[in-house]
Write a protein that holds these residues in place. Structure first.
Motif, PDB file in Angstrom:
ATOM      1  N   GLN A   1       4.530   2.088  -8.128  1.00  0.00           N
ATOM      2  CA  GLN A   1       4.979   3.471  -7.998  1.00  0.00           C
ATOM      3  C   GLN A   1       3.899   4.333  -7.363  1.00  0.00           C
ATOM      4  N   GLN A   2       2.661   4.151  -7.788  1.00  0.00           N
ATOM      5  CA  GLN A   2       1.554   4.927  -7.234  1.00  0.00           C
ATOM      6  C   GLN A   2       1.360   4.638  -5.754  1.00  0.00           C
TER       7      GLN A   2
ATOM      8  N   ARG B   1       3.634   3.607  -3.586  1.00  0.00           N
ATOM      9  CA  ARG B   1       4.736   4.172  -2.803  1.00  0.00           C
ATOM     10  C   ARG B   1       4.665   5.688  -2.730  1.00  0.00           C
ATOM     11  N   ALA B   2       4.020   6.307  -3.728  1.00  0.00           N
ATOM     12  CA  ALA B   2       3.864   7.757  -3.714  1.00  0.00           C
ATOM     13  C   ALA B   2       2.677   8.192  -2.863  1.00  0.00           C
TER      14      ALA B   2
END
Length: 401
Positions: free
Chosen positions: A101-102, A104-105
């Motif tokens: 998630q990190q 992709r953010a």
């Protein structure tokens, strides 16, 4: 006294700062078997002078996860899923999801492996595993060193382990003989990760399960059908996974190709009826045939996974394969392109699970968030789509130790 700084808990491991030097000098010893709390300490002090470090300090420090054994501190290895507790598997998966998630953010990667070296000893070909590990170490601030098959086999596993573990911080070994990996780990002073053997492929199963959770929610209580060579490394890894992750495994394989390991009959069902195995399955998995015996290959031909076979599974079933695949053998020519196939998503998740495993074995910050059973999600929510935010844990193993 040194041991007085630790309290007994249900996590049988201890994390020490600067353990590289500790493990080599064996300066820190215990006088009896202890179940020790997972603690972190400042780098550079003697054990009696060390104080717990704050979370803000940990990203710049180096640690190794060690198990307290009488008169020694031994590194944690990951040779099979049995080397992890159910709660540890749950946390590795949650950490992998968070790292993904990190990324992709667009968040800046943490440098938890800064200054650390991964040695990859591979005597078998590798695409996903090698690329995933090299990128994982780079993103986490470390470096990966690849040794060729000739270099990896130049010495005995024992001699190679004694040498490489004095020069590297962690080792990934990929070999055709699981016994070689076991002997290497037995003589290594740093963590050893099974990057594939003839018996198990734990890193692949972690990526499989993470992918399933992302797309279908918790895997506990779900039906998983493994179709094909029951003696393959992935079949045997799924057997081990059923004990920790709580899914119901139905293994369809010819009698000549059943698992070579013991398995709990209460959670693993073996059958020669392929249709019955995949009936209402939530996940269908296969792997390349691990035999060249013509009679066994002829028997395995009846266990090919096709879109027609997938139609007998649950309407929302997923298909997975560890890759590379032999089209026309364990799968038909079009199975990888079927809309239920998620093999490319699994390949991507090999990166994030590799990072999570490295952190688990080498950094204490991962252990801080291992949750109690009360914090884990209710598995009876088939429509659940995980968001992986906050301290949310993403799976609920069927038992807790």
């Amino acid at each position: 006294m040194f041991l007085a700084k630790f309290s007994q808990v249900l996590v049988p491991r201890v994390t020490l700062a600067s353990v590289h030097s500790v493990s080599k000098s064996r300066a820190a010893t215990t006088n009896q078997l202890f179940v020790l709390q997972c603690c972190s300490y400042s780098v550079g002090n003697t054990p009696d002078e060390q104080k717990p470090s704050s979370g803000a300090d940990r990203s710049s420090q180096h640690y190794t996860n060690y198990v307290a054994v009488e008169n020694s501190l031994l590194p944690r290895h990951l040779l099979s899923l049995s080397d992890l507790k159910a709660s540890e598997v749950a946390h590795v998966l949650q950490r992998a999801a968070r790292l993904k998630q990190q990324q992709r953010a667009g968040a800046r990667p943490n440098k938890s492996m800064a200054g650390m070296q991964l040695a990859m000893l591979f005597d078998q070909p590798s695409t996903r595993t090698r690329v995933a590990f090299e990128k994982a170490m780079t993103q986490l601030g470390g470096r990966a060193l690849f040794l060729t098959a000739e270099e990896a086999a130049a010495e005995s596993p024992e001699d190679m382990a004694r040498t490489v573990s004095r020069l590297a911080d962690v080792v990934a070994i990929r070999t055709a003989d699981h016994e070689v990996a076991r002997r290497f780990a037995q003589h290594s002073s740093v963590p050893v990760i099974n990057a594939l053997t003839d018996r198990y492929h734990p890193l692949q199963l972690l990526a499989d399960v993470l992918t399933f959770i992302e797309q279908r929610g918790p895997i506990v209580g779900r039906k998983v059908a493994f179709v094909g060579d029951g003696a393959s490394r992935m079949a045997q890894t799924y057997v081990r996974g059923s004990e920790l992750l709580g899914y119901h495994l139905c293994l369809a394989a010819p009698t000549s190709r059943l698992p070579r390991i013991a398995f709990p009959e209460e959670v693993v069902q073996v059958t020669q009826d392929v249709d019955a195995a995949v009936q209402n399955a939530d996940l269908v998995v296969t792997d390349r045939w691990a035999t060249d015996v013509p009679a066994e290959q002829e028997a395995l031909a009846a266990y090919q996974v096709t879109p027609a076979l997938m139609d007998k599974a649950s309407p929302r079933a997923l298909f997975m394969h560890s890759l590379p695949a032999n089209r026309g053998q364990e799968i038909c020519d079009t199975m990888l392109e079927d809309h239920r196939s998620v093999v490319w998503d699994v390949a991507e998740n090999r990166l994030h699970t590799a990072k999570a495993v490295l952190e688990h074995l080498l950094s204490p910050s991962v252990h801080d968030a291992v949750k109690s059973a009360a914090d884990l999600l209710d598995p009876v929510r088939p429509s659940y789509v995980p968001t992986f935010t906050g301290d949310q844990t993403i799976i609920k193993p069927h038992y807790y130790e």
